[in-house]
Design a protein around this motif. Structure first.
Motif, PDB file in Angstrom:
ATOM      1  N   PHE A   1       0.828  -1.205   0.000  1.00 18.18           N
ATOM      2  CA  PHE A   1       0.000   0.000   0.000  1.00 18.18           C
ATOM      3  C   PHE A   1       0.867   1.261   0.000  1.00 18.18           C
ATOM      4  O   PHE A   1       0.702   2.145  -0.845  1.00 18.18           O
ATOM      5  N   ILE A   2       1.801   1.340   0.938  1.00 17.47           N
ATOM      6  CA  ILE A   2       2.610   2.556   1.061  1.00 17.47           C
ATOM      7  C   ILE A   2       3.558   2.711  -0.121  1.00 17.47           C
ATOM      8  O   ILE A   2       3.810   3.818  -0.596  1.00 17.47           O
ATOM      9  N   ASN A   3       4.077   1.608  -0.650  1.00 19.92           N
ATOM     10  CA  ASN A   3       5.014   1.696  -1.765  1.00 19.92           C
ATOM     11  C   ASN A   3       4.324   2.067  -3.074  1.00 19.92           C
ATOM     12  O   ASN A   3       4.879   2.816  -3.885  1.00 19.92           O
ATOM     13  N   ILE A   4       3.135   1.546  -3.311  1.00 18.43           N
ATOM     14  CA  ILE A   4       2.402   1.891  -4.529  1.00 18.43           C
ATOM     15  C   ILE A   4       2.024   3.372  -4.508  1.00 18.43           C
ATOM     16  O   ILE A   4       2.182   4.094  -5.502  1.00 18.43           O
ATOM     17  N   PHE A   5       1.536   3.852  -3.366  1.00 17.52           N
ATOM     18  CA  PHE A   5       1.183   5.262  -3.257  1.00 17.52           C
ATOM     19  C   PHE A   5       2.409   6.146  -3.448  1.00 17.52           C
ATOM     20  O   PHE A   5       2.358   7.175  -4.130  1.00 17.52           O
ATOM     21  N   ALA A   6       3.542   5.764  -2.834  1.00 16.98           N
ATOM     22  CA  ALA A   6       4.770   6.549  -2.958  1.00 16.98           C
ATOM     23  C   ALA A   6       5.251   6.568  -4.407  1.00 16.98           C
ATOM     24  O   ALA A   6       5.735   7.598  -4.899  1.00 16.98           O
ATOM     25  N   THR A   7       5.124   5.433  -5.098  1.00 14.88           N
ATOM     26  CA  THR A   7       5.533   5.358  -6.508  1.00 14.88           C
ATOM     27  C   THR A   7       4.688   6.275  -7.380  1.00 14.88           C
ATOM     28  O   THR A   7       5.211   7.027  -8.211  1.00 14.88           O
ATOM     29  N   ILE A   8       3.371   6.216  -7.195  1.00 16.01           N
ATOM     30  CA  ILE A   8       2.467   7.059  -7.994  1.00 16.01           C
ATOM     31  C   ILE A   8       2.752   8.536  -7.751  1.00 16.01           C
ATOM     32  O   ILE A   8       2.839   9.335  -8.696  1.00 16.01           O
ATOM     33  N   LEU A   9       2.911   8.918  -6.500  1.00 21.94           N
ATOM     34  CA  LEU A   9       3.180  10.321  -6.175  1.00 21.94           C
ATOM     35  C   LEU A   9       4.514  10.777  -6.754  1.00 21.94           C
ATOM     36  O   LEU A   9       4.613  11.869  -7.335  1.00 21.94           O
TER      37      LEU A   9
ATOM     38  N   TYR B   1      -2.529   8.390   9.042  1.00 17.13           N
ATOM     39  CA  TYR B   1      -1.332   7.966   9.767  1.00 17.13           C
ATOM     40  C   TYR B   1      -0.179   7.641   8.811  1.00 17.13           C
ATOM     41  O   TYR B   1       0.983   7.714   9.195  1.00 17.13           O
ATOM     42  N   MET B   2      -0.518   7.254   7.584  1.00 15.61           N
ATOM     43  CA  MET B   2       0.526   6.928   6.608  1.00 15.61           C
ATOM     44  C   MET B   2       0.956   8.138   5.779  1.00 15.61           C
ATOM     45  O   MET B   2       1.890   8.041   4.983  1.00 15.61           O
ATOM     46  N   ALA B   3       0.297   9.274   5.965  1.00 14.68           N
ATOM     47  CA  ALA B   3       0.570  10.446   5.134  1.00 14.68           C
ATOM     48  C   ALA B   3       2.021  10.908   5.282  1.00 14.68           C
ATOM     49  O   ALA B   3       2.708  11.158   4.283  1.00 14.68           O
ATOM     50  N   LEU B   4       2.496  11.041   6.515  1.00 11.14           N
ATOM     51  CA  LEU B   4       3.861  11.536   6.729  1.00 11.14           C
ATOM     52  C   LEU B   4       4.918  10.569   6.192  1.00 11.14           C
ATOM     53  O   LEU B   4       5.861  11.007   5.512  1.00 11.14           O
ATOM     54  N   PRO B   5       4.803   9.256   6.457  1.00  9.65           N
ATOM     55  CA  PRO B   5       5.754   8.327   5.819  1.00  9.65           C
ATOM     56  C   PRO B   5       5.724   8.397   4.287  1.00  9.65           C
ATOM     57  O   PRO B   5       6.772   8.309   3.640  1.00  9.65           O
ATOM     58  N   LEU B   6       4.530   8.565   3.709  1.00 10.98           N
ATOM     59  CA  LEU B   6       4.417   8.687   2.256  1.00 10.98           C
ATOM     60  C   LEU B   6       5.125   9.941   1.747  1.00 10.98           C
ATOM     61  O   LEU B   6       5.821   9.907   0.731  1.00 10.98           O
ATOM     62  N   ILE B   7       4.951  11.037   2.465  1.00 12.08           N
ATOM     63  CA  ILE B   7       5.617  12.287   2.075  1.00 12.08           C
ATOM     64  C   ILE B   7       7.132  12.116   2.137  1.00 12.08           C
ATOM     65  O   ILE B   7       7.855  12.567   1.242  1.00 12.08           O
ATOM     66  N   VAL B   8       7.615  11.461   3.185  1.00 14.07           N
ATOM     67  CA  VAL B   8       9.060  11.250   3.341  1.00 14.07           C
ATOM     68  C   VAL B   8       9.604  10.384   2.213  1.00 14.07           C
ATOM     69  O   VAL B   8      10.634  10.709   1.590  1.00 14.07           O
ATOM     70  N   MET B   9       8.926   9.271   1.903  1.00 15.24           N
ATOM     71  CA  MET B   9       9.390   8.365   0.855  1.00 15.24           C
ATOM     72  C   MET B   9       9.359   9.049  -0.512  1.00 15.24           C
ATOM     73  O   MET B   9      10.275   8.878  -1.329  1.00 15.24           O
ATOM     74  N   THR B  10       8.307   9.834  -0.762  1.00 14.72           N
ATOM     75  CA  THR B  10       8.205  10.541  -2.036  1.00 14.72           C
ATOM     76  C   THR B  10       9.291  11.593  -2.162  1.00 14.72           C
ATOM     77  O   THR B  10       9.979  11.676  -3.184  1.00 14.72           O
ATOM     78  N   PHE B  11       9.471  12.389  -1.114  1.00 18.26           N
ATOM     79  CA  PHE B  11      10.482  13.446  -1.136  1.00 18.26           C
ATOM     80  C   PHE B  11      11.883  12.866  -1.294  1.00 18.26           C
ATOM     81  O   PHE B  11      12.722  13.426  -2.011  1.00 18.26           O
ATOM     82  N   SER B  12      12.140  11.737  -0.644  1.00 17.36           N
ATOM     83  CA  SER B  12      13.468  11.113  -0.713  1.00 17.36           C
ATOM     84  C   SER B  12      13.817  10.656  -2.125  1.00 17.36           C
ATOM     85  O   SER B  12      14.996  10.579  -2.482  1.00 17.36           O
ATOM     86  N   SER B  13      12.808  10.328  -2.914  1.00 20.68           N
ATOM     87  CA  SER B  13      13.051   9.808  -4.262  1.00 20.68           C
ATOM     88  C   SER B  13      13.061  10.884  -5.336  1.00 20.68           C
ATOM     89  O   SER B  13      13.463  10.623  -6.467  1.00 20.68           O
ATOM     90  N   LEU B  14      12.624  12.095  -5.005  1.00 16.81           N
ATOM     91  CA  LEU B  14      12.478  13.141  -6.025  1.00 16.81           C
ATOM     92  C   LEU B  14      13.809  13.519  -6.666  1.00 16.81           C
ATOM     93  O   LEU B  14      13.891  13.701  -7.877  1.00 16.81           O
ATOM     94  N   GLY B  15      14.854  13.665  -5.845  1.00 15.75           N
ATOM     95  CA  GLY B  15      16.139  14.131  -6.370  1.00 15.75           C
ATOM     96  C   GLY B  15      16.704  13.226  -7.442  1.00 15.75           C
ATOM     97  O   GLY B  15      16.945  13.660  -8.578  1.00 15.75           O
ATOM     98  N   GLY B  16      16.910  11.964  -7.117  1.00 13.23           N
ATOM     99  CA  GLY B  16      17.511  11.030  -8.067  1.00 13.23           C
ATOM    100  C   GLY B  16      16.654  10.802  -9.289  1.00 13.23           C
ATOM    101  O   GLY B  16      17.152  10.790 -10.428  1.00 13.23           O
TER     102      GLY B  16
END
Length: 339
Positions: A118-126, A204-219
C-alpha cells in the motif's frame, strides 16, 4: 518471446535455489539452538516435572537438527519428505516464529505485506507524478534559472539520507506544526470501520508517504531530465522539428518515447527496490510492514521469519529483472526478443 520467457524463468528458478542455499547456510552458521528457543517459557515447568531433557531431545529429533546441513536445507525448502510428507517453503510452510510463538508465518506476514504494498504503490504514484513532468520541464528549459534551481534542489535532496529526511519531517510536520501523528497505524482505541477506517489509516501513513516521495524526487528527477536531454539531441527529433511539427508533439510523442527506454529501468527497478528501502521508514514510523517485521525478527533472533522475508526479496529482485527486460521490448521494438 514465449521461449525467451520460459528460458528466463528456468534461470530464475536455478538462481533462486542457489541463493536460498547460501542464505540458509549463512543463517545456520549462527550459533543458536532452535529447539531450546521453541521451549522458551516452558523450561521451568518442564524442569520441575523432570521432563525437560526428554522433551528437548524429542524436539531436536522432530526438527531434524542433528542431521547434516544439506538435508536440513532440503527439509526447509520442501524438497525432501519429513515422515513421508513434503512440508517446506515450496509448500507454503515458511517456518516457525519464535517471537510470536506460531507456525503460521505466512498468516503473520499477510497484513504487513498489504501495508508495505500500500505505502510503496502510493509513494511510486506520487513520485512519478512529480518527477516525470518536472524532469521533462527541466530538460526542455535546460540552462534556465528554473532548471538551475531545480538541479540545486535535487542535488540537496539526493544527498540527504532518507532517515535524516524522516527526522526533519517528523520535527516539522508532527512536532512543530502538529499536522500528522509521529507514528502508528491508526488512532488509539478507535473502532472505525469501512471508509472511515481507510481514511484514518491514510492519515497515519501520510507523513511516511511524504518522506518516501520526497526522498526519491532528487535522483528520479535528475534521471528523467538526463534521459530527456539525450533524447532531444537525437537526429530524429531535429528532423521532426524541421518538418514543422508542434513542439508539444515533438516532446511528448517523439522525444518522450525515446527517453522511456532508460526510464523504464529506473521506474521498475526503483519500485521493486523500495520494498527494501521502506524498511527504514516503516521502522521509524512504527508501521506494521515487512520492514518492521524483518528488523524485529533479526533483533529477536526470529531467523526463520527473517529467511522467509529475504527469500521474498530474492524472488522479487529476480522477477524484477525479467520485467525490466520485457518492458524494454514494449517501449522499443528494436530490442524485442523473438527467440
Amino acid at each position: 518471446m514465449l521461449k525467451y520467457i520460459l528460458k528466463r524463468l528456468v534461470y530464475i528458478v536455478i538462481v533462486a535455489f542457489i541463493l536460498s542455499f547460501f542464505l540458509y547456510t549463512i543463517y545456520n552458521f549462527i550459533d543458536i539452538d532452535y529447539a531450546a528457543l521453541r521451549l522458551q517459557g516452558q523450561e521451568v515447568q518442564l524442569q520441575k516435572e523432570g521432563r525437560y531433557e526428554e522433551v528437548y531431545q524429542a524436539l531436536r529429533q522432530k526438527m531434524r537438527l542433528d542431521e547434516p546441513l544439506p538435508m536440513r536445507y532440503l527439509y526447509w525448502m520442501g524438497l525432501a519428505p519429513i515422515d513421508g510428507q513434503f512440508d517446506g517453503l515450496l509448500q507454503g510452510n515458511f517456518g516457525y516464529s519464535y517471537n510470536y510463538s506460531t507456525d503460521d508465518v505466512l498468516g503473520l506476514l499477510k497484513e504487513p505485506l498489504k501495508n508495505t504494498v500500500f505505502i510503496n504503490i502510493f509513494a511510486t504514484i506520487l513520485a512519478l507524478g512529480i518527477t516525470i513532468p518536472l524532469g521533462i520541464f527541466c530538460a526542455v528549459k535546460k540552462g534556465s534559472k528554473r532548471d538551475t534551481a531545480v538541479q540545486v534542489g535535487t542535488i540537496v535532496g539526493y544527498s540527504i539520507p532518507s532517515f535524516i529526511i524522516a527526522i526533519l519531517f517528523i520535527w516539522l510536520f508532527a512536532v512543530q506544526l502538529k499536522l500528522f501523528p509521529v507514528a502508528g497505524m491508526s488512532t488509539p482505541n478507535s473502532n472505525f470501520t469501512g471508509f472511515r477506517a481507510f481514511l484514518d489509516k491514510l492519515y497515519y501513513m501520510a507523513l511516511p508517504l511524504i518522506v518516501m516521495t520526497f526522498s526519491s524526487l532528487g535522483g528520479m528527477t535528475r534521471y528523467v531530465r538526463s534521459s530527456m536531454i539525450e533524447a532531444l539531441s537525437m537526429d530524429c527529433i531535429r528532423t521532426a522539428r524541421a518538418k514543422g511539427l508542434k513542439e508539444k508533439v515533438v516532446i511528448y510523442s517523439h522525444a518522450w518515447r525515446n527517453a522511456l527506454i532508460p526510464i523504464v529501468t529506473l521506474v521498475i527497478g526503483w519500485f521493486l527496490g523500495i520494498f527494501s528501502g521502506s524498511l527504514i521508514i516503516e521502522n521509524m514510523f512504527g508501521l506494521n510492514g515487512l520492514g518492521k517485521v524483518y528488523i524485529t525478527a533479526l533483533n529477536t533472533k526470529d531467523y526463520e521469519v527473517a529467511m522467509a522475508l529475504q527469500m521474498f526479496y530474492v524472488v522479487l529482485g529476480l522477477a524484477g529483472n525479467l520485467l525490466i527486460d520485457l518492458a524494454y521490448g514494449l517501449v522499443d521494438p528494436r530490442v524485442r526478443v523473438n527467440k
